[in-house]
Design an enzyme around this catalytic site. Structure first.
Site, PDB file in Angstrom:
ATOM      1  N   TYR A 101      32.443  33.615  45.840  1.00  0.00           N
ATOM      2  CA  TYR A 101      31.560  34.686  45.349  1.00  0.00           C
ATOM      3  C   TYR A 101      30.090  34.228  45.396  1.00  0.00           C
ATOM      4  CZ  TYR A 101      32.779  39.297  43.412  1.00  0.00           C
ATOM      5  OH  TYR A 101      33.046  40.634  43.240  1.00  0.00           O
ATOM      6  N   GLU A 138      24.211  36.920  51.332  1.00  0.00           N
ATOM      7  CA  GLU A 138      23.683  38.292  51.357  1.00  0.00           C
ATOM      8  C   GLU A 138      22.209  38.311  50.955  1.00  0.00           C
ATOM      9  OE1 GLU A 138      26.240  40.942  49.070  1.00  0.00           O
ATOM     10  OE2 GLU A 138      28.005  39.927  49.853  1.00  0.00           O
TER      11      GLU A 138
HETATM   12  C1  LIG Z   1      23.446  51.098  47.780  1.00  0.00           C
HETATM   13  C2  LIG Z   1      23.200  49.696  47.598  1.00  0.00           C
HETATM   14  C3  LIG Z   1      24.047  49.044  46.550  1.00  0.00           C
HETATM   15  C4  LIG Z   1      23.680  47.637  46.363  1.00  0.00           C
HETATM   16  C5  LIG Z   1      24.233  47.039  45.110  1.00  0.00           C
HETATM   17  C6  LIG Z   1      23.768  45.639  44.995  1.00  0.00           C
HETATM   18  C7  LIG Z   1      24.306  44.916  43.841  1.00  0.00           C
HETATM   19  C8  LIG Z   1      25.494  44.090  44.176  1.00  0.00           C
HETATM   20  C9  LIG Z   1      25.729  42.985  43.271  1.00  0.00           C
HETATM   21  C10 LIG Z   1      27.030  42.267  43.540  1.00  0.00           C
HETATM   22  C11 LIG Z   1      27.255  41.910  44.927  1.00  0.00           C
HETATM   23  C12 LIG Z   1      28.617  41.377  45.221  1.00  0.00           C
HETATM   24  C13 LIG Z   1      28.692  41.062  46.655  1.00  0.00           C
HETATM   25  C14 LIG Z   1      30.014  40.552  47.044  1.00  0.00           C
HETATM   26  C15 LIG Z   1      30.107  39.491  47.778  1.00  0.00           C
HETATM   27  C16 LIG Z   1      31.406  38.965  48.116  1.00  0.00           C
HETATM   28  O1  LIG Z   1      32.438  39.573  48.170  1.00  0.00           O
HETATM   29  S1  LIG Z   1      31.372  37.329  48.438  1.00  0.00           S
HETATM   30  C17 LIG Z   1      33.029  36.814  48.724  1.00  0.00           C
HETATM   31  C18 LIG Z   1      33.800  36.577  47.435  1.00  0.00           C
HETATM   32  N1  LIG Z   1      34.216  37.819  46.908  1.00  0.00           N
HETATM   33  C19 LIG Z   1      35.237  37.974  46.068  1.00  0.00           C
HETATM   34  O2  LIG Z   1      35.894  37.038  45.653  1.00  0.00           O
HETATM   35  C20 LIG Z   1      35.538  39.380  45.720  1.00  0.00           C
HETATM   36  C21 LIG Z   1      36.212  39.477  44.433  1.00  0.00           C
HETATM   37  N2  LIG Z   1      36.311  40.862  44.118  1.00  0.00           N
HETATM   38  C22 LIG Z   1      37.464  41.508  44.154  1.00  0.00           C
HETATM   39  O3  LIG Z   1      38.477  40.948  44.330  1.00  0.00           O
HETATM   40  C23 LIG Z   1      37.528  42.990  43.971  1.00  0.00           C
HETATM   41  O4  LIG Z   1      36.680  43.536  44.851  1.00  0.00           O
HETATM   42  C24 LIG Z   1      37.254  43.509  42.585  1.00  0.00           C
HETATM   43  C25 LIG Z   1      37.222  45.020  42.684  1.00  0.00           C
HETATM   44  C26 LIG Z   1      35.924  43.010  42.079  1.00  0.00           C
HETATM   45  C27 LIG Z   1      38.319  43.053  41.596  1.00  0.00           C
HETATM   46  O5  LIG Z   1      39.483  43.536  41.835  1.00  0.00           O
HETATM   47  P1  LIG Z   1      40.497  44.048  40.708  1.00  0.00           P
HETATM   48  O6  LIG Z   1      41.258  45.124  41.365  1.00  0.00           O
HETATM   49  O7  LIG Z   1      39.895  44.366  39.405  1.00  0.00           O
HETATM   50  O8  LIG Z   1      41.367  42.812  40.430  1.00  0.00           O
HETATM   51  P2  LIG Z   1      42.770  42.442  40.964  1.00  0.00           P
HETATM   52  O9  LIG Z   1      43.266  41.393  40.062  1.00  0.00           O
HETATM   53  O10 LIG Z   1      42.708  42.109  42.384  1.00  0.00           O
HETATM   54  O11 LIG Z   1      43.666  43.782  40.827  1.00  0.00           O
HETATM   55  C28 LIG Z   1      43.891  44.446  39.593  1.00  0.00           C
HETATM   56  C29 LIG Z   1      45.115  45.314  39.745  1.00  0.00           C
HETATM   57  O12 LIG Z   1      44.938  46.279  40.776  1.00  0.00           O
HETATM   58  C30 LIG Z   1      45.938  46.118  41.778  1.00  0.00           C
HETATM   59  N3  LIG Z   1      45.346  46.421  43.071  1.00  0.00           N
HETATM   60  C31 LIG Z   1      44.050  46.446  43.353  1.00  0.00           C
HETATM   61  N4  LIG Z   1      43.872  46.756  44.636  1.00  0.00           N
HETATM   62  C32 LIG Z   1      45.095  46.919  45.181  1.00  0.00           C
HETATM   63  C33 LIG Z   1      45.553  47.239  46.488  1.00  0.00           C
HETATM   64  N5  LIG Z   1      44.715  47.421  47.505  1.00  0.00           N
HETATM   65  N6  LIG Z   1      46.892  47.319  46.667  1.00  0.00           N
HETATM   66  C34 LIG Z   1      47.765  47.122  45.661  1.00  0.00           C
HETATM   67  N7  LIG Z   1      47.373  46.823  44.399  1.00  0.00           N
HETATM   68  C35 LIG Z   1      46.057  46.726  44.166  1.00  0.00           C
HETATM   69  C36 LIG Z   1      46.351  44.681  41.628  1.00  0.00           C
HETATM   70  O13 LIG Z   1      47.598  44.382  42.139  1.00  0.00           O
HETATM   71  C37 LIG Z   1      46.319  44.526  40.136  1.00  0.00           C
HETATM   72  O14 LIG Z   1      47.430  45.187  39.572  1.00  0.00           O
HETATM   73  P3  LIG Z   1      48.141  44.669  38.223  1.00  0.00           P
HETATM   74  O15 LIG Z   1      48.816  43.410  38.625  1.00  0.00           O
HETATM   75  O16 LIG Z   1      49.109  45.747  37.872  1.00  0.00           O
HETATM   76  O17 LIG Z   1      47.063  44.450  37.207  1.00  0.00           O
END
Ligand SMILES: CCCCCCCCCCCCC/C=C/C(=O)SCCNC(=O)CCNC(=O)[C@H](O)C(C)(C)COP(=O)(O)OP(=O)(O)OC[C@H]1O[C@@H](n2cnc3c(N)ncnc32)[C@H](O)[C@@H]1OP(=O)(O)O
EC number: 4.2.1.134
Length: 249
Positions: free
Chosen positions: A171, A178
């Site tokens: 991250y 970026e």
């Molecule tokens: C107009 C201009 C706008 C500009 C704005 C600028 C500001 C920006 C500031 C921030 C910039 C960030 C830039 C990002 C850079 C990078 O990515 S660098 C590389 C490193 N990046 C990461 O590690 C990314 C990490 N982020 C994520 O993983 C996700 O995107 C998230 C949305 C932030 C978090 O995901 P989340 O869903 O909350 O967590 P999980 O644990 O993964 O999932 C929760 C539950 O949801 C289920 N689920 C989610 N997606 C799916 C899917 N596709 N298929 C099936 N299931 C899914 C997941 O299984 C979990 O379910 P439960 O187990 O039931 O809880």
């Protein structure tokens, strides 16, 4: 010290409860949503894998990062734009992620791809582009394969571990890439006045893309920690079984 769950040596009871959880989750999701998400996650894993292989091949053949972006841009644009569906998944409730969290994550990527790297050709060979490309690619291969294997109830522990540990480094690396890329674009944007609207004009509106980029960079300061801490909470929940009460967004 690693817990038994964390080192993958958890016993049959924990496996059975994970199995029950997975079955319950599939029931909640419904068959159609499960089939769609499985297809989506497999397609995205494959897309980012293709991108990873193309990047490694390019570097091995050319020995430089110059020209790398140009060679992979079509695949990158396609799969990163396809990720807009993630916001739709949250909106229609087939994944439990907050719309705000997914929205910030996806829109910042779309912005980087289309309005920065695609539009500002002179920055495409910056080292910082490679930095965010590598961070995004490793993250997405891990993340989408995690979702795929979870949906199929065959999640190898190392993928779960990678999903909730790699981001700690990736991250900040991705965000640094970026921000450095936007910073490198500033002189060109200022010189050309691209995407800017100057007064006077018949609508009487003005817009300066240069200042928009500065504001976007500044917005990382409040937004990035929120995403990072969200992931740290997810990590504690999934790897250490902590019950986390999320505040409403
Ligand atoms: C107009 C201009 C706008 C500009 C704005 C600028 C500001 C920006 C500031 C921030 C910039 C960030 C830039 C990002 C850079 C990078 O990515 S660098 C590389 C490193 N990046 C990461 O590690 C990314 C990490 N982020 C994520 O993983 C996700 O995107 C998230 C949305 C932030 C978090 O995901 P989340 O869903 O909350 O967590 P999980 O644990 O993964 O999932 C929760 C539950 O949801 C289920 N689920 C989610 N997606 C799916 C899917 N596709 N298929 C099936 N299931 C899914 C997941 O299984 C979990 O379910 P439960 O187990 O039931 O809880």
């Amino acid at each position: 010290m690693a817990s038994s769950e964390e080192d993958g040596t958890n016993g049959g009871a924990s496996e059975a409860s994970e199995e029950r959880e997975a079955v319950g989750k599939r029931r909640r999701l419904g068959l159609l949503a499960t089939i769609w998400l499985t297809f989506y996650n497999i397609a995205m894993t494959a897309g980012w894998l293709v991108l990873a292989i193309a990047m490694v091949r390019f570097y091995m053949e050319k020995g430089t990062h110059k020209g790398l972006y140009k060679s992979i841009q079509k695949t990158l644009k396609f799969f990163q734009t396809f990720a807009l569906l993630e916001i739709v998944h949250c909106l229609i409730g087939i994944v439990p992620t907050s719309v705000l969290v997914a929205g910030v994550q996806v829109s910042s990527r779309i912005f980087m791809v289309w309005l920065v790297t695609h539009s500002i050709k002179p920055i495409q060979n910056e080292e910082s582009v490679v930095l965010f490309l590598v961070a995004w690619t490793v993250t997405e291969i891990t993340r989408y394969s995690f979702y795929t294997f979870s949906l199929l109830d065959h999640l190898p522990y190392f993928i779960k571990w990678a999903r909730y540990n790699f981001f700690i480094i990736l991250y900040p690396v991705g965000v640094a890439g970026e921000l450095l890329t936007i910073y490198a674009a500033l002189p060109y944007v200022k010189k050309t006045g691209m995407f800017s609207i100057r007064l006077p004009n018949k609508y009487n509106v003005s817009f300066d893309y240069y200042y928009f980029l500065l504001i976007t960079m500044a917005s990382y300061i409040p937004l990035f920690p929120q995403l990072y801490f969200h992931m740290l909470r997810q990590r504690r929940k999934v790897l250490h079984g902590e019950v986390i009460v999320e505040k409403d967004d």
